[in-house]
Design a protein around this motif. Sequence first.
Motif, PDB file in Angstrom:
ATOM      1  N   ASP A  67       0.847  -1.190   0.000  1.00 44.04           N
ATOM      2  CA  ASP A  67       0.000   0.000   0.000  1.00 44.04           C
ATOM      3  C   ASP A  67       0.884   1.243   0.000  1.00 44.04           C
ATOM      4  O   ASP A  67       1.453   1.603   1.030  1.00 44.04           O
ATOM      5  N   CYS A  95       1.062  -1.716  -6.574  1.00 40.16           N
ATOM      6  CA  CYS A  95       0.475  -1.817  -5.241  1.00 40.16           C
ATOM      7  C   CYS A  95      -0.367  -3.080  -5.195  1.00 40.16           C
ATOM      8  O   CYS A  95      -1.357  -3.211  -5.911  1.00 40.16           O
ATOM      9  N   TYR A 106       0.538 -10.208  -9.245  1.00 29.43           N
ATOM     10  CA  TYR A 106       1.263  -9.015  -9.663  1.00 29.43           C
ATOM     11  C   TYR A 106       2.746  -9.299  -9.857  1.00 29.43           C
ATOM     12  O   TYR A 106       3.401  -8.713 -10.707  1.00 29.43           O
TER      13      TYR A 106
ATOM     14  N   TYR B  78      -1.399   6.009  -5.068  1.00 24.74           N
ATOM     15  CA  TYR B  78      -2.020   4.713  -4.793  1.00 24.74           C
ATOM     16  C   TYR B  78      -3.268   4.507  -5.656  1.00 24.74           C
ATOM     17  O   TYR B  78      -3.408   3.505  -6.359  1.00 24.74           O
ATOM     18  N   TYR B  79      -4.164   5.470  -5.625  1.00 26.38           N
ATOM     19  CA  TYR B  79      -5.414   5.316  -6.378  1.00 26.38           C
ATOM     20  C   TYR B  79      -5.160   5.320  -7.889  1.00 26.38           C
ATOM     21  O   TYR B  79      -5.829   4.598  -8.636  1.00 26.38           O
ATOM     22  N   ARG B  82      -3.628   1.848  -8.889  1.00 20.03           N
ATOM     23  CA  ARG B  82      -4.622   0.785  -8.847  1.00 20.03           C
ATOM     24  C   ARG B  82      -5.621   0.929  -9.986  1.00 20.03           C
ATOM     25  O   ARG B  82      -6.036  -0.048 -10.600  1.00 20.03           O
ATOM     26  N   ARG B  85      -3.931  -0.087 -13.296  1.00 25.18           N
ATOM     27  CA  ARG B  85      -3.712  -1.526 -13.390  1.00 25.18           C
ATOM     28  C   ARG B  85      -5.025  -2.254 -13.651  1.00 25.18           C
ATOM     29  O   ARG B  85      -5.053  -3.248 -14.363  1.00 25.18           O
TER      30      ARG B  85
END
Lengths: 333, 333
Positions: A67, A95, A106, B78-79, B82, B85
């Motif tokens: 994270d 992440c 991943y 982070y957001y 994600r 991906r």
Amino acid sequence: MNIYDVSEHAGVSIATVSRVLNGNPNVSEKTREKVLKVMDELGYTPNVFARGLGLNTMKTIGIMCSDSSDPYLAGAIYYLERGLRAHGYDAILCCTGYDLDAKQKYFDLLRSKRVDAIILAGSKFVEMRAKDNAYIIEAASDLPIMLVNGFLEGENIYSTVCDDHAAVYGAASQLLSSGRRRILYVYTSYSYSGVNKLEGYKDALKSKGITPSDELIRQCPKDIEAARELLLSLHREGLEFDAVITSDDSLAVGAVKYAHIADISIPRVLSIIGYNNSLLARCTDPEITSIDSKVEALCTTTINTLMGVFSGVNVPSRTTIASDLIKRKTTNF
Amino acid sequence: MNIYDVSEHAGVSIATVSRVLNGNPNVSEKTREKVLKVMDELGYTPNVFARGLGLNTMKTIGIMCSDSSDPYLAGAIYYLERGLRAHGYDAILCCTGYDLDAKQKYFDLLRSKRVDAIILAGSKFVEMRAKDNAYIIEAASDLPIMLVNGFLEGENIYSTVCDDHAAVYGAASQLLSSGRRRILYVYTSYSYSGVNKLEGYKDALKSKGITPSDELIRQCPKDIEAARELLLSLHREGLEFDAVITSDDSLAVGAVKYAHIADISIPRVLSIIGYNNSLLARCTDPEITSIDSKVEALCTTTINTLMGVFSGVNVPSRTTIASDLIKRKTTNF
DNA sequence: TTGTACGCGTTATCAC
DNA sequence: GTGATAACGCGTACAA
């Protein structure tokens, strides 16, 4: 716009252009200048895909972390990325979350992207059961695996760890020397570093002839409120403790909040020591004494080791870095 | 291990293997199964470089940020990662620092890596002088540029911003309605969002018939101690204020510390409102009322917009997201 | 439904 | 010091 265009405009072959591009000394100064001039005029940029195809590398490293918004990992990612870039490498961030299946997925994804190495940032990638780490060990035959603050034995696997055992051992010892007798230890997880910290705590007690008591060792989610509530409920149950060591600063913040609510004086009646020396430790009143896990040193060492691996130098498979205890106002030493 | 090996083992041509690989329906079920079986047996993985060479894309997005260890940006990264991906894209991270030259250098570096788009995370990438943004506008002719919490006008440039003006306007208005009259505004920089926040503050005062006073508008480094010292010195100078709005939570933490040192009651005598609703706002006692800038929504919207651009859908060049005021204990409403 | 042949842009290996 | 040419592995017209 490719190497052919440049060669044509410069009146040389593509081989010569390639040599200029790669700093090959077998080019006359005159030719080199001519080619460079044409490159500049045409605004030519080499195609990284073609280069990658030929060399089978794109100078790219995969960084996995559970994270990236966690303060500790965010710092690690920052230092890793800057370090890699200083050596001309790109960083692909990944992440993963905390689920093992996702981590494996991943991991394979990064391998399929043909990254030159994978850095596993944080202690959450080494599982307790050996078979759950097999995928990492197996992958290491293809590319170097670097662990930041985690340890795994294996060919082509390199670990850089903070001496968590010594850190907590030292912190607990100082608390005991300052007269504390009942030190509560609050941790979040049984990761590689989590286990080491806990052992450091237990060993410090034992060295002073105290038997670690299970009631003073508590697990807690990594969350301010959860830690606060845990301590409040322990307090209500009548459990006595005159110090708290936590495996993360956020839990220590929760401990400070607990003390405020229960009207307990810090550090007179309760000492608190956090871990990671993050920004959080400087937010509370009083500010929290915290173990500095030396993220920056950890990361630069990791990068240096990796560059050593790439250049074929003999590097240690495991490097340990000493931590610091940053004394603030939640302890009276 | 390449497509030829697979084709040979499966007794088909590489074209058929390629079709299977890319889900082309023009393959008989029998052939498909046979090819898939061979791929599995051989542990075949397509070479991304060769694919990139042909398609001139590696499904990779460059994310630039000034400092990935900043809590706000760490969350954004982070957001974004994600989200990318989830759509099958990789993210190359690039921490640039705050220097314009460095930002340009890294920007060009990412372009030379032929990323499919560049995301500029944070409000620090749009300069006040138009000519300093020319490099971004020019690059946008080659690839989409996405701004997260920043705005720049230009073809192929897409901005997703938080309504900072409305956020601070609302916060200041509530403070005024609750009886506060002298609201100190402390900001860190004159970025796009920095200017909007400040204007929101000024407009809120004006709407109540109050003329903003320069002595109540102060610049301060983004640092807890710096904010604490600034307020202490203002206090010593005799400047009166009964509320503080800061452009970042870390400054608000400094304000809480100031109040503790100066023995000022929060929120009775001094109200405090921070910005970003980060973990920091929940560390202090009392916990800080903070404007939630909706990082997650900002990032998912950015990704959705980008995917829209890739698929040729008509998307807005600018999306505004409303913020929330998260009320805690440093305000009395 | 399947196969052939070529192009993508670079690096590396020769020969000169 | 320079040039010609063969890989590198894939996607894709086009042919069959």
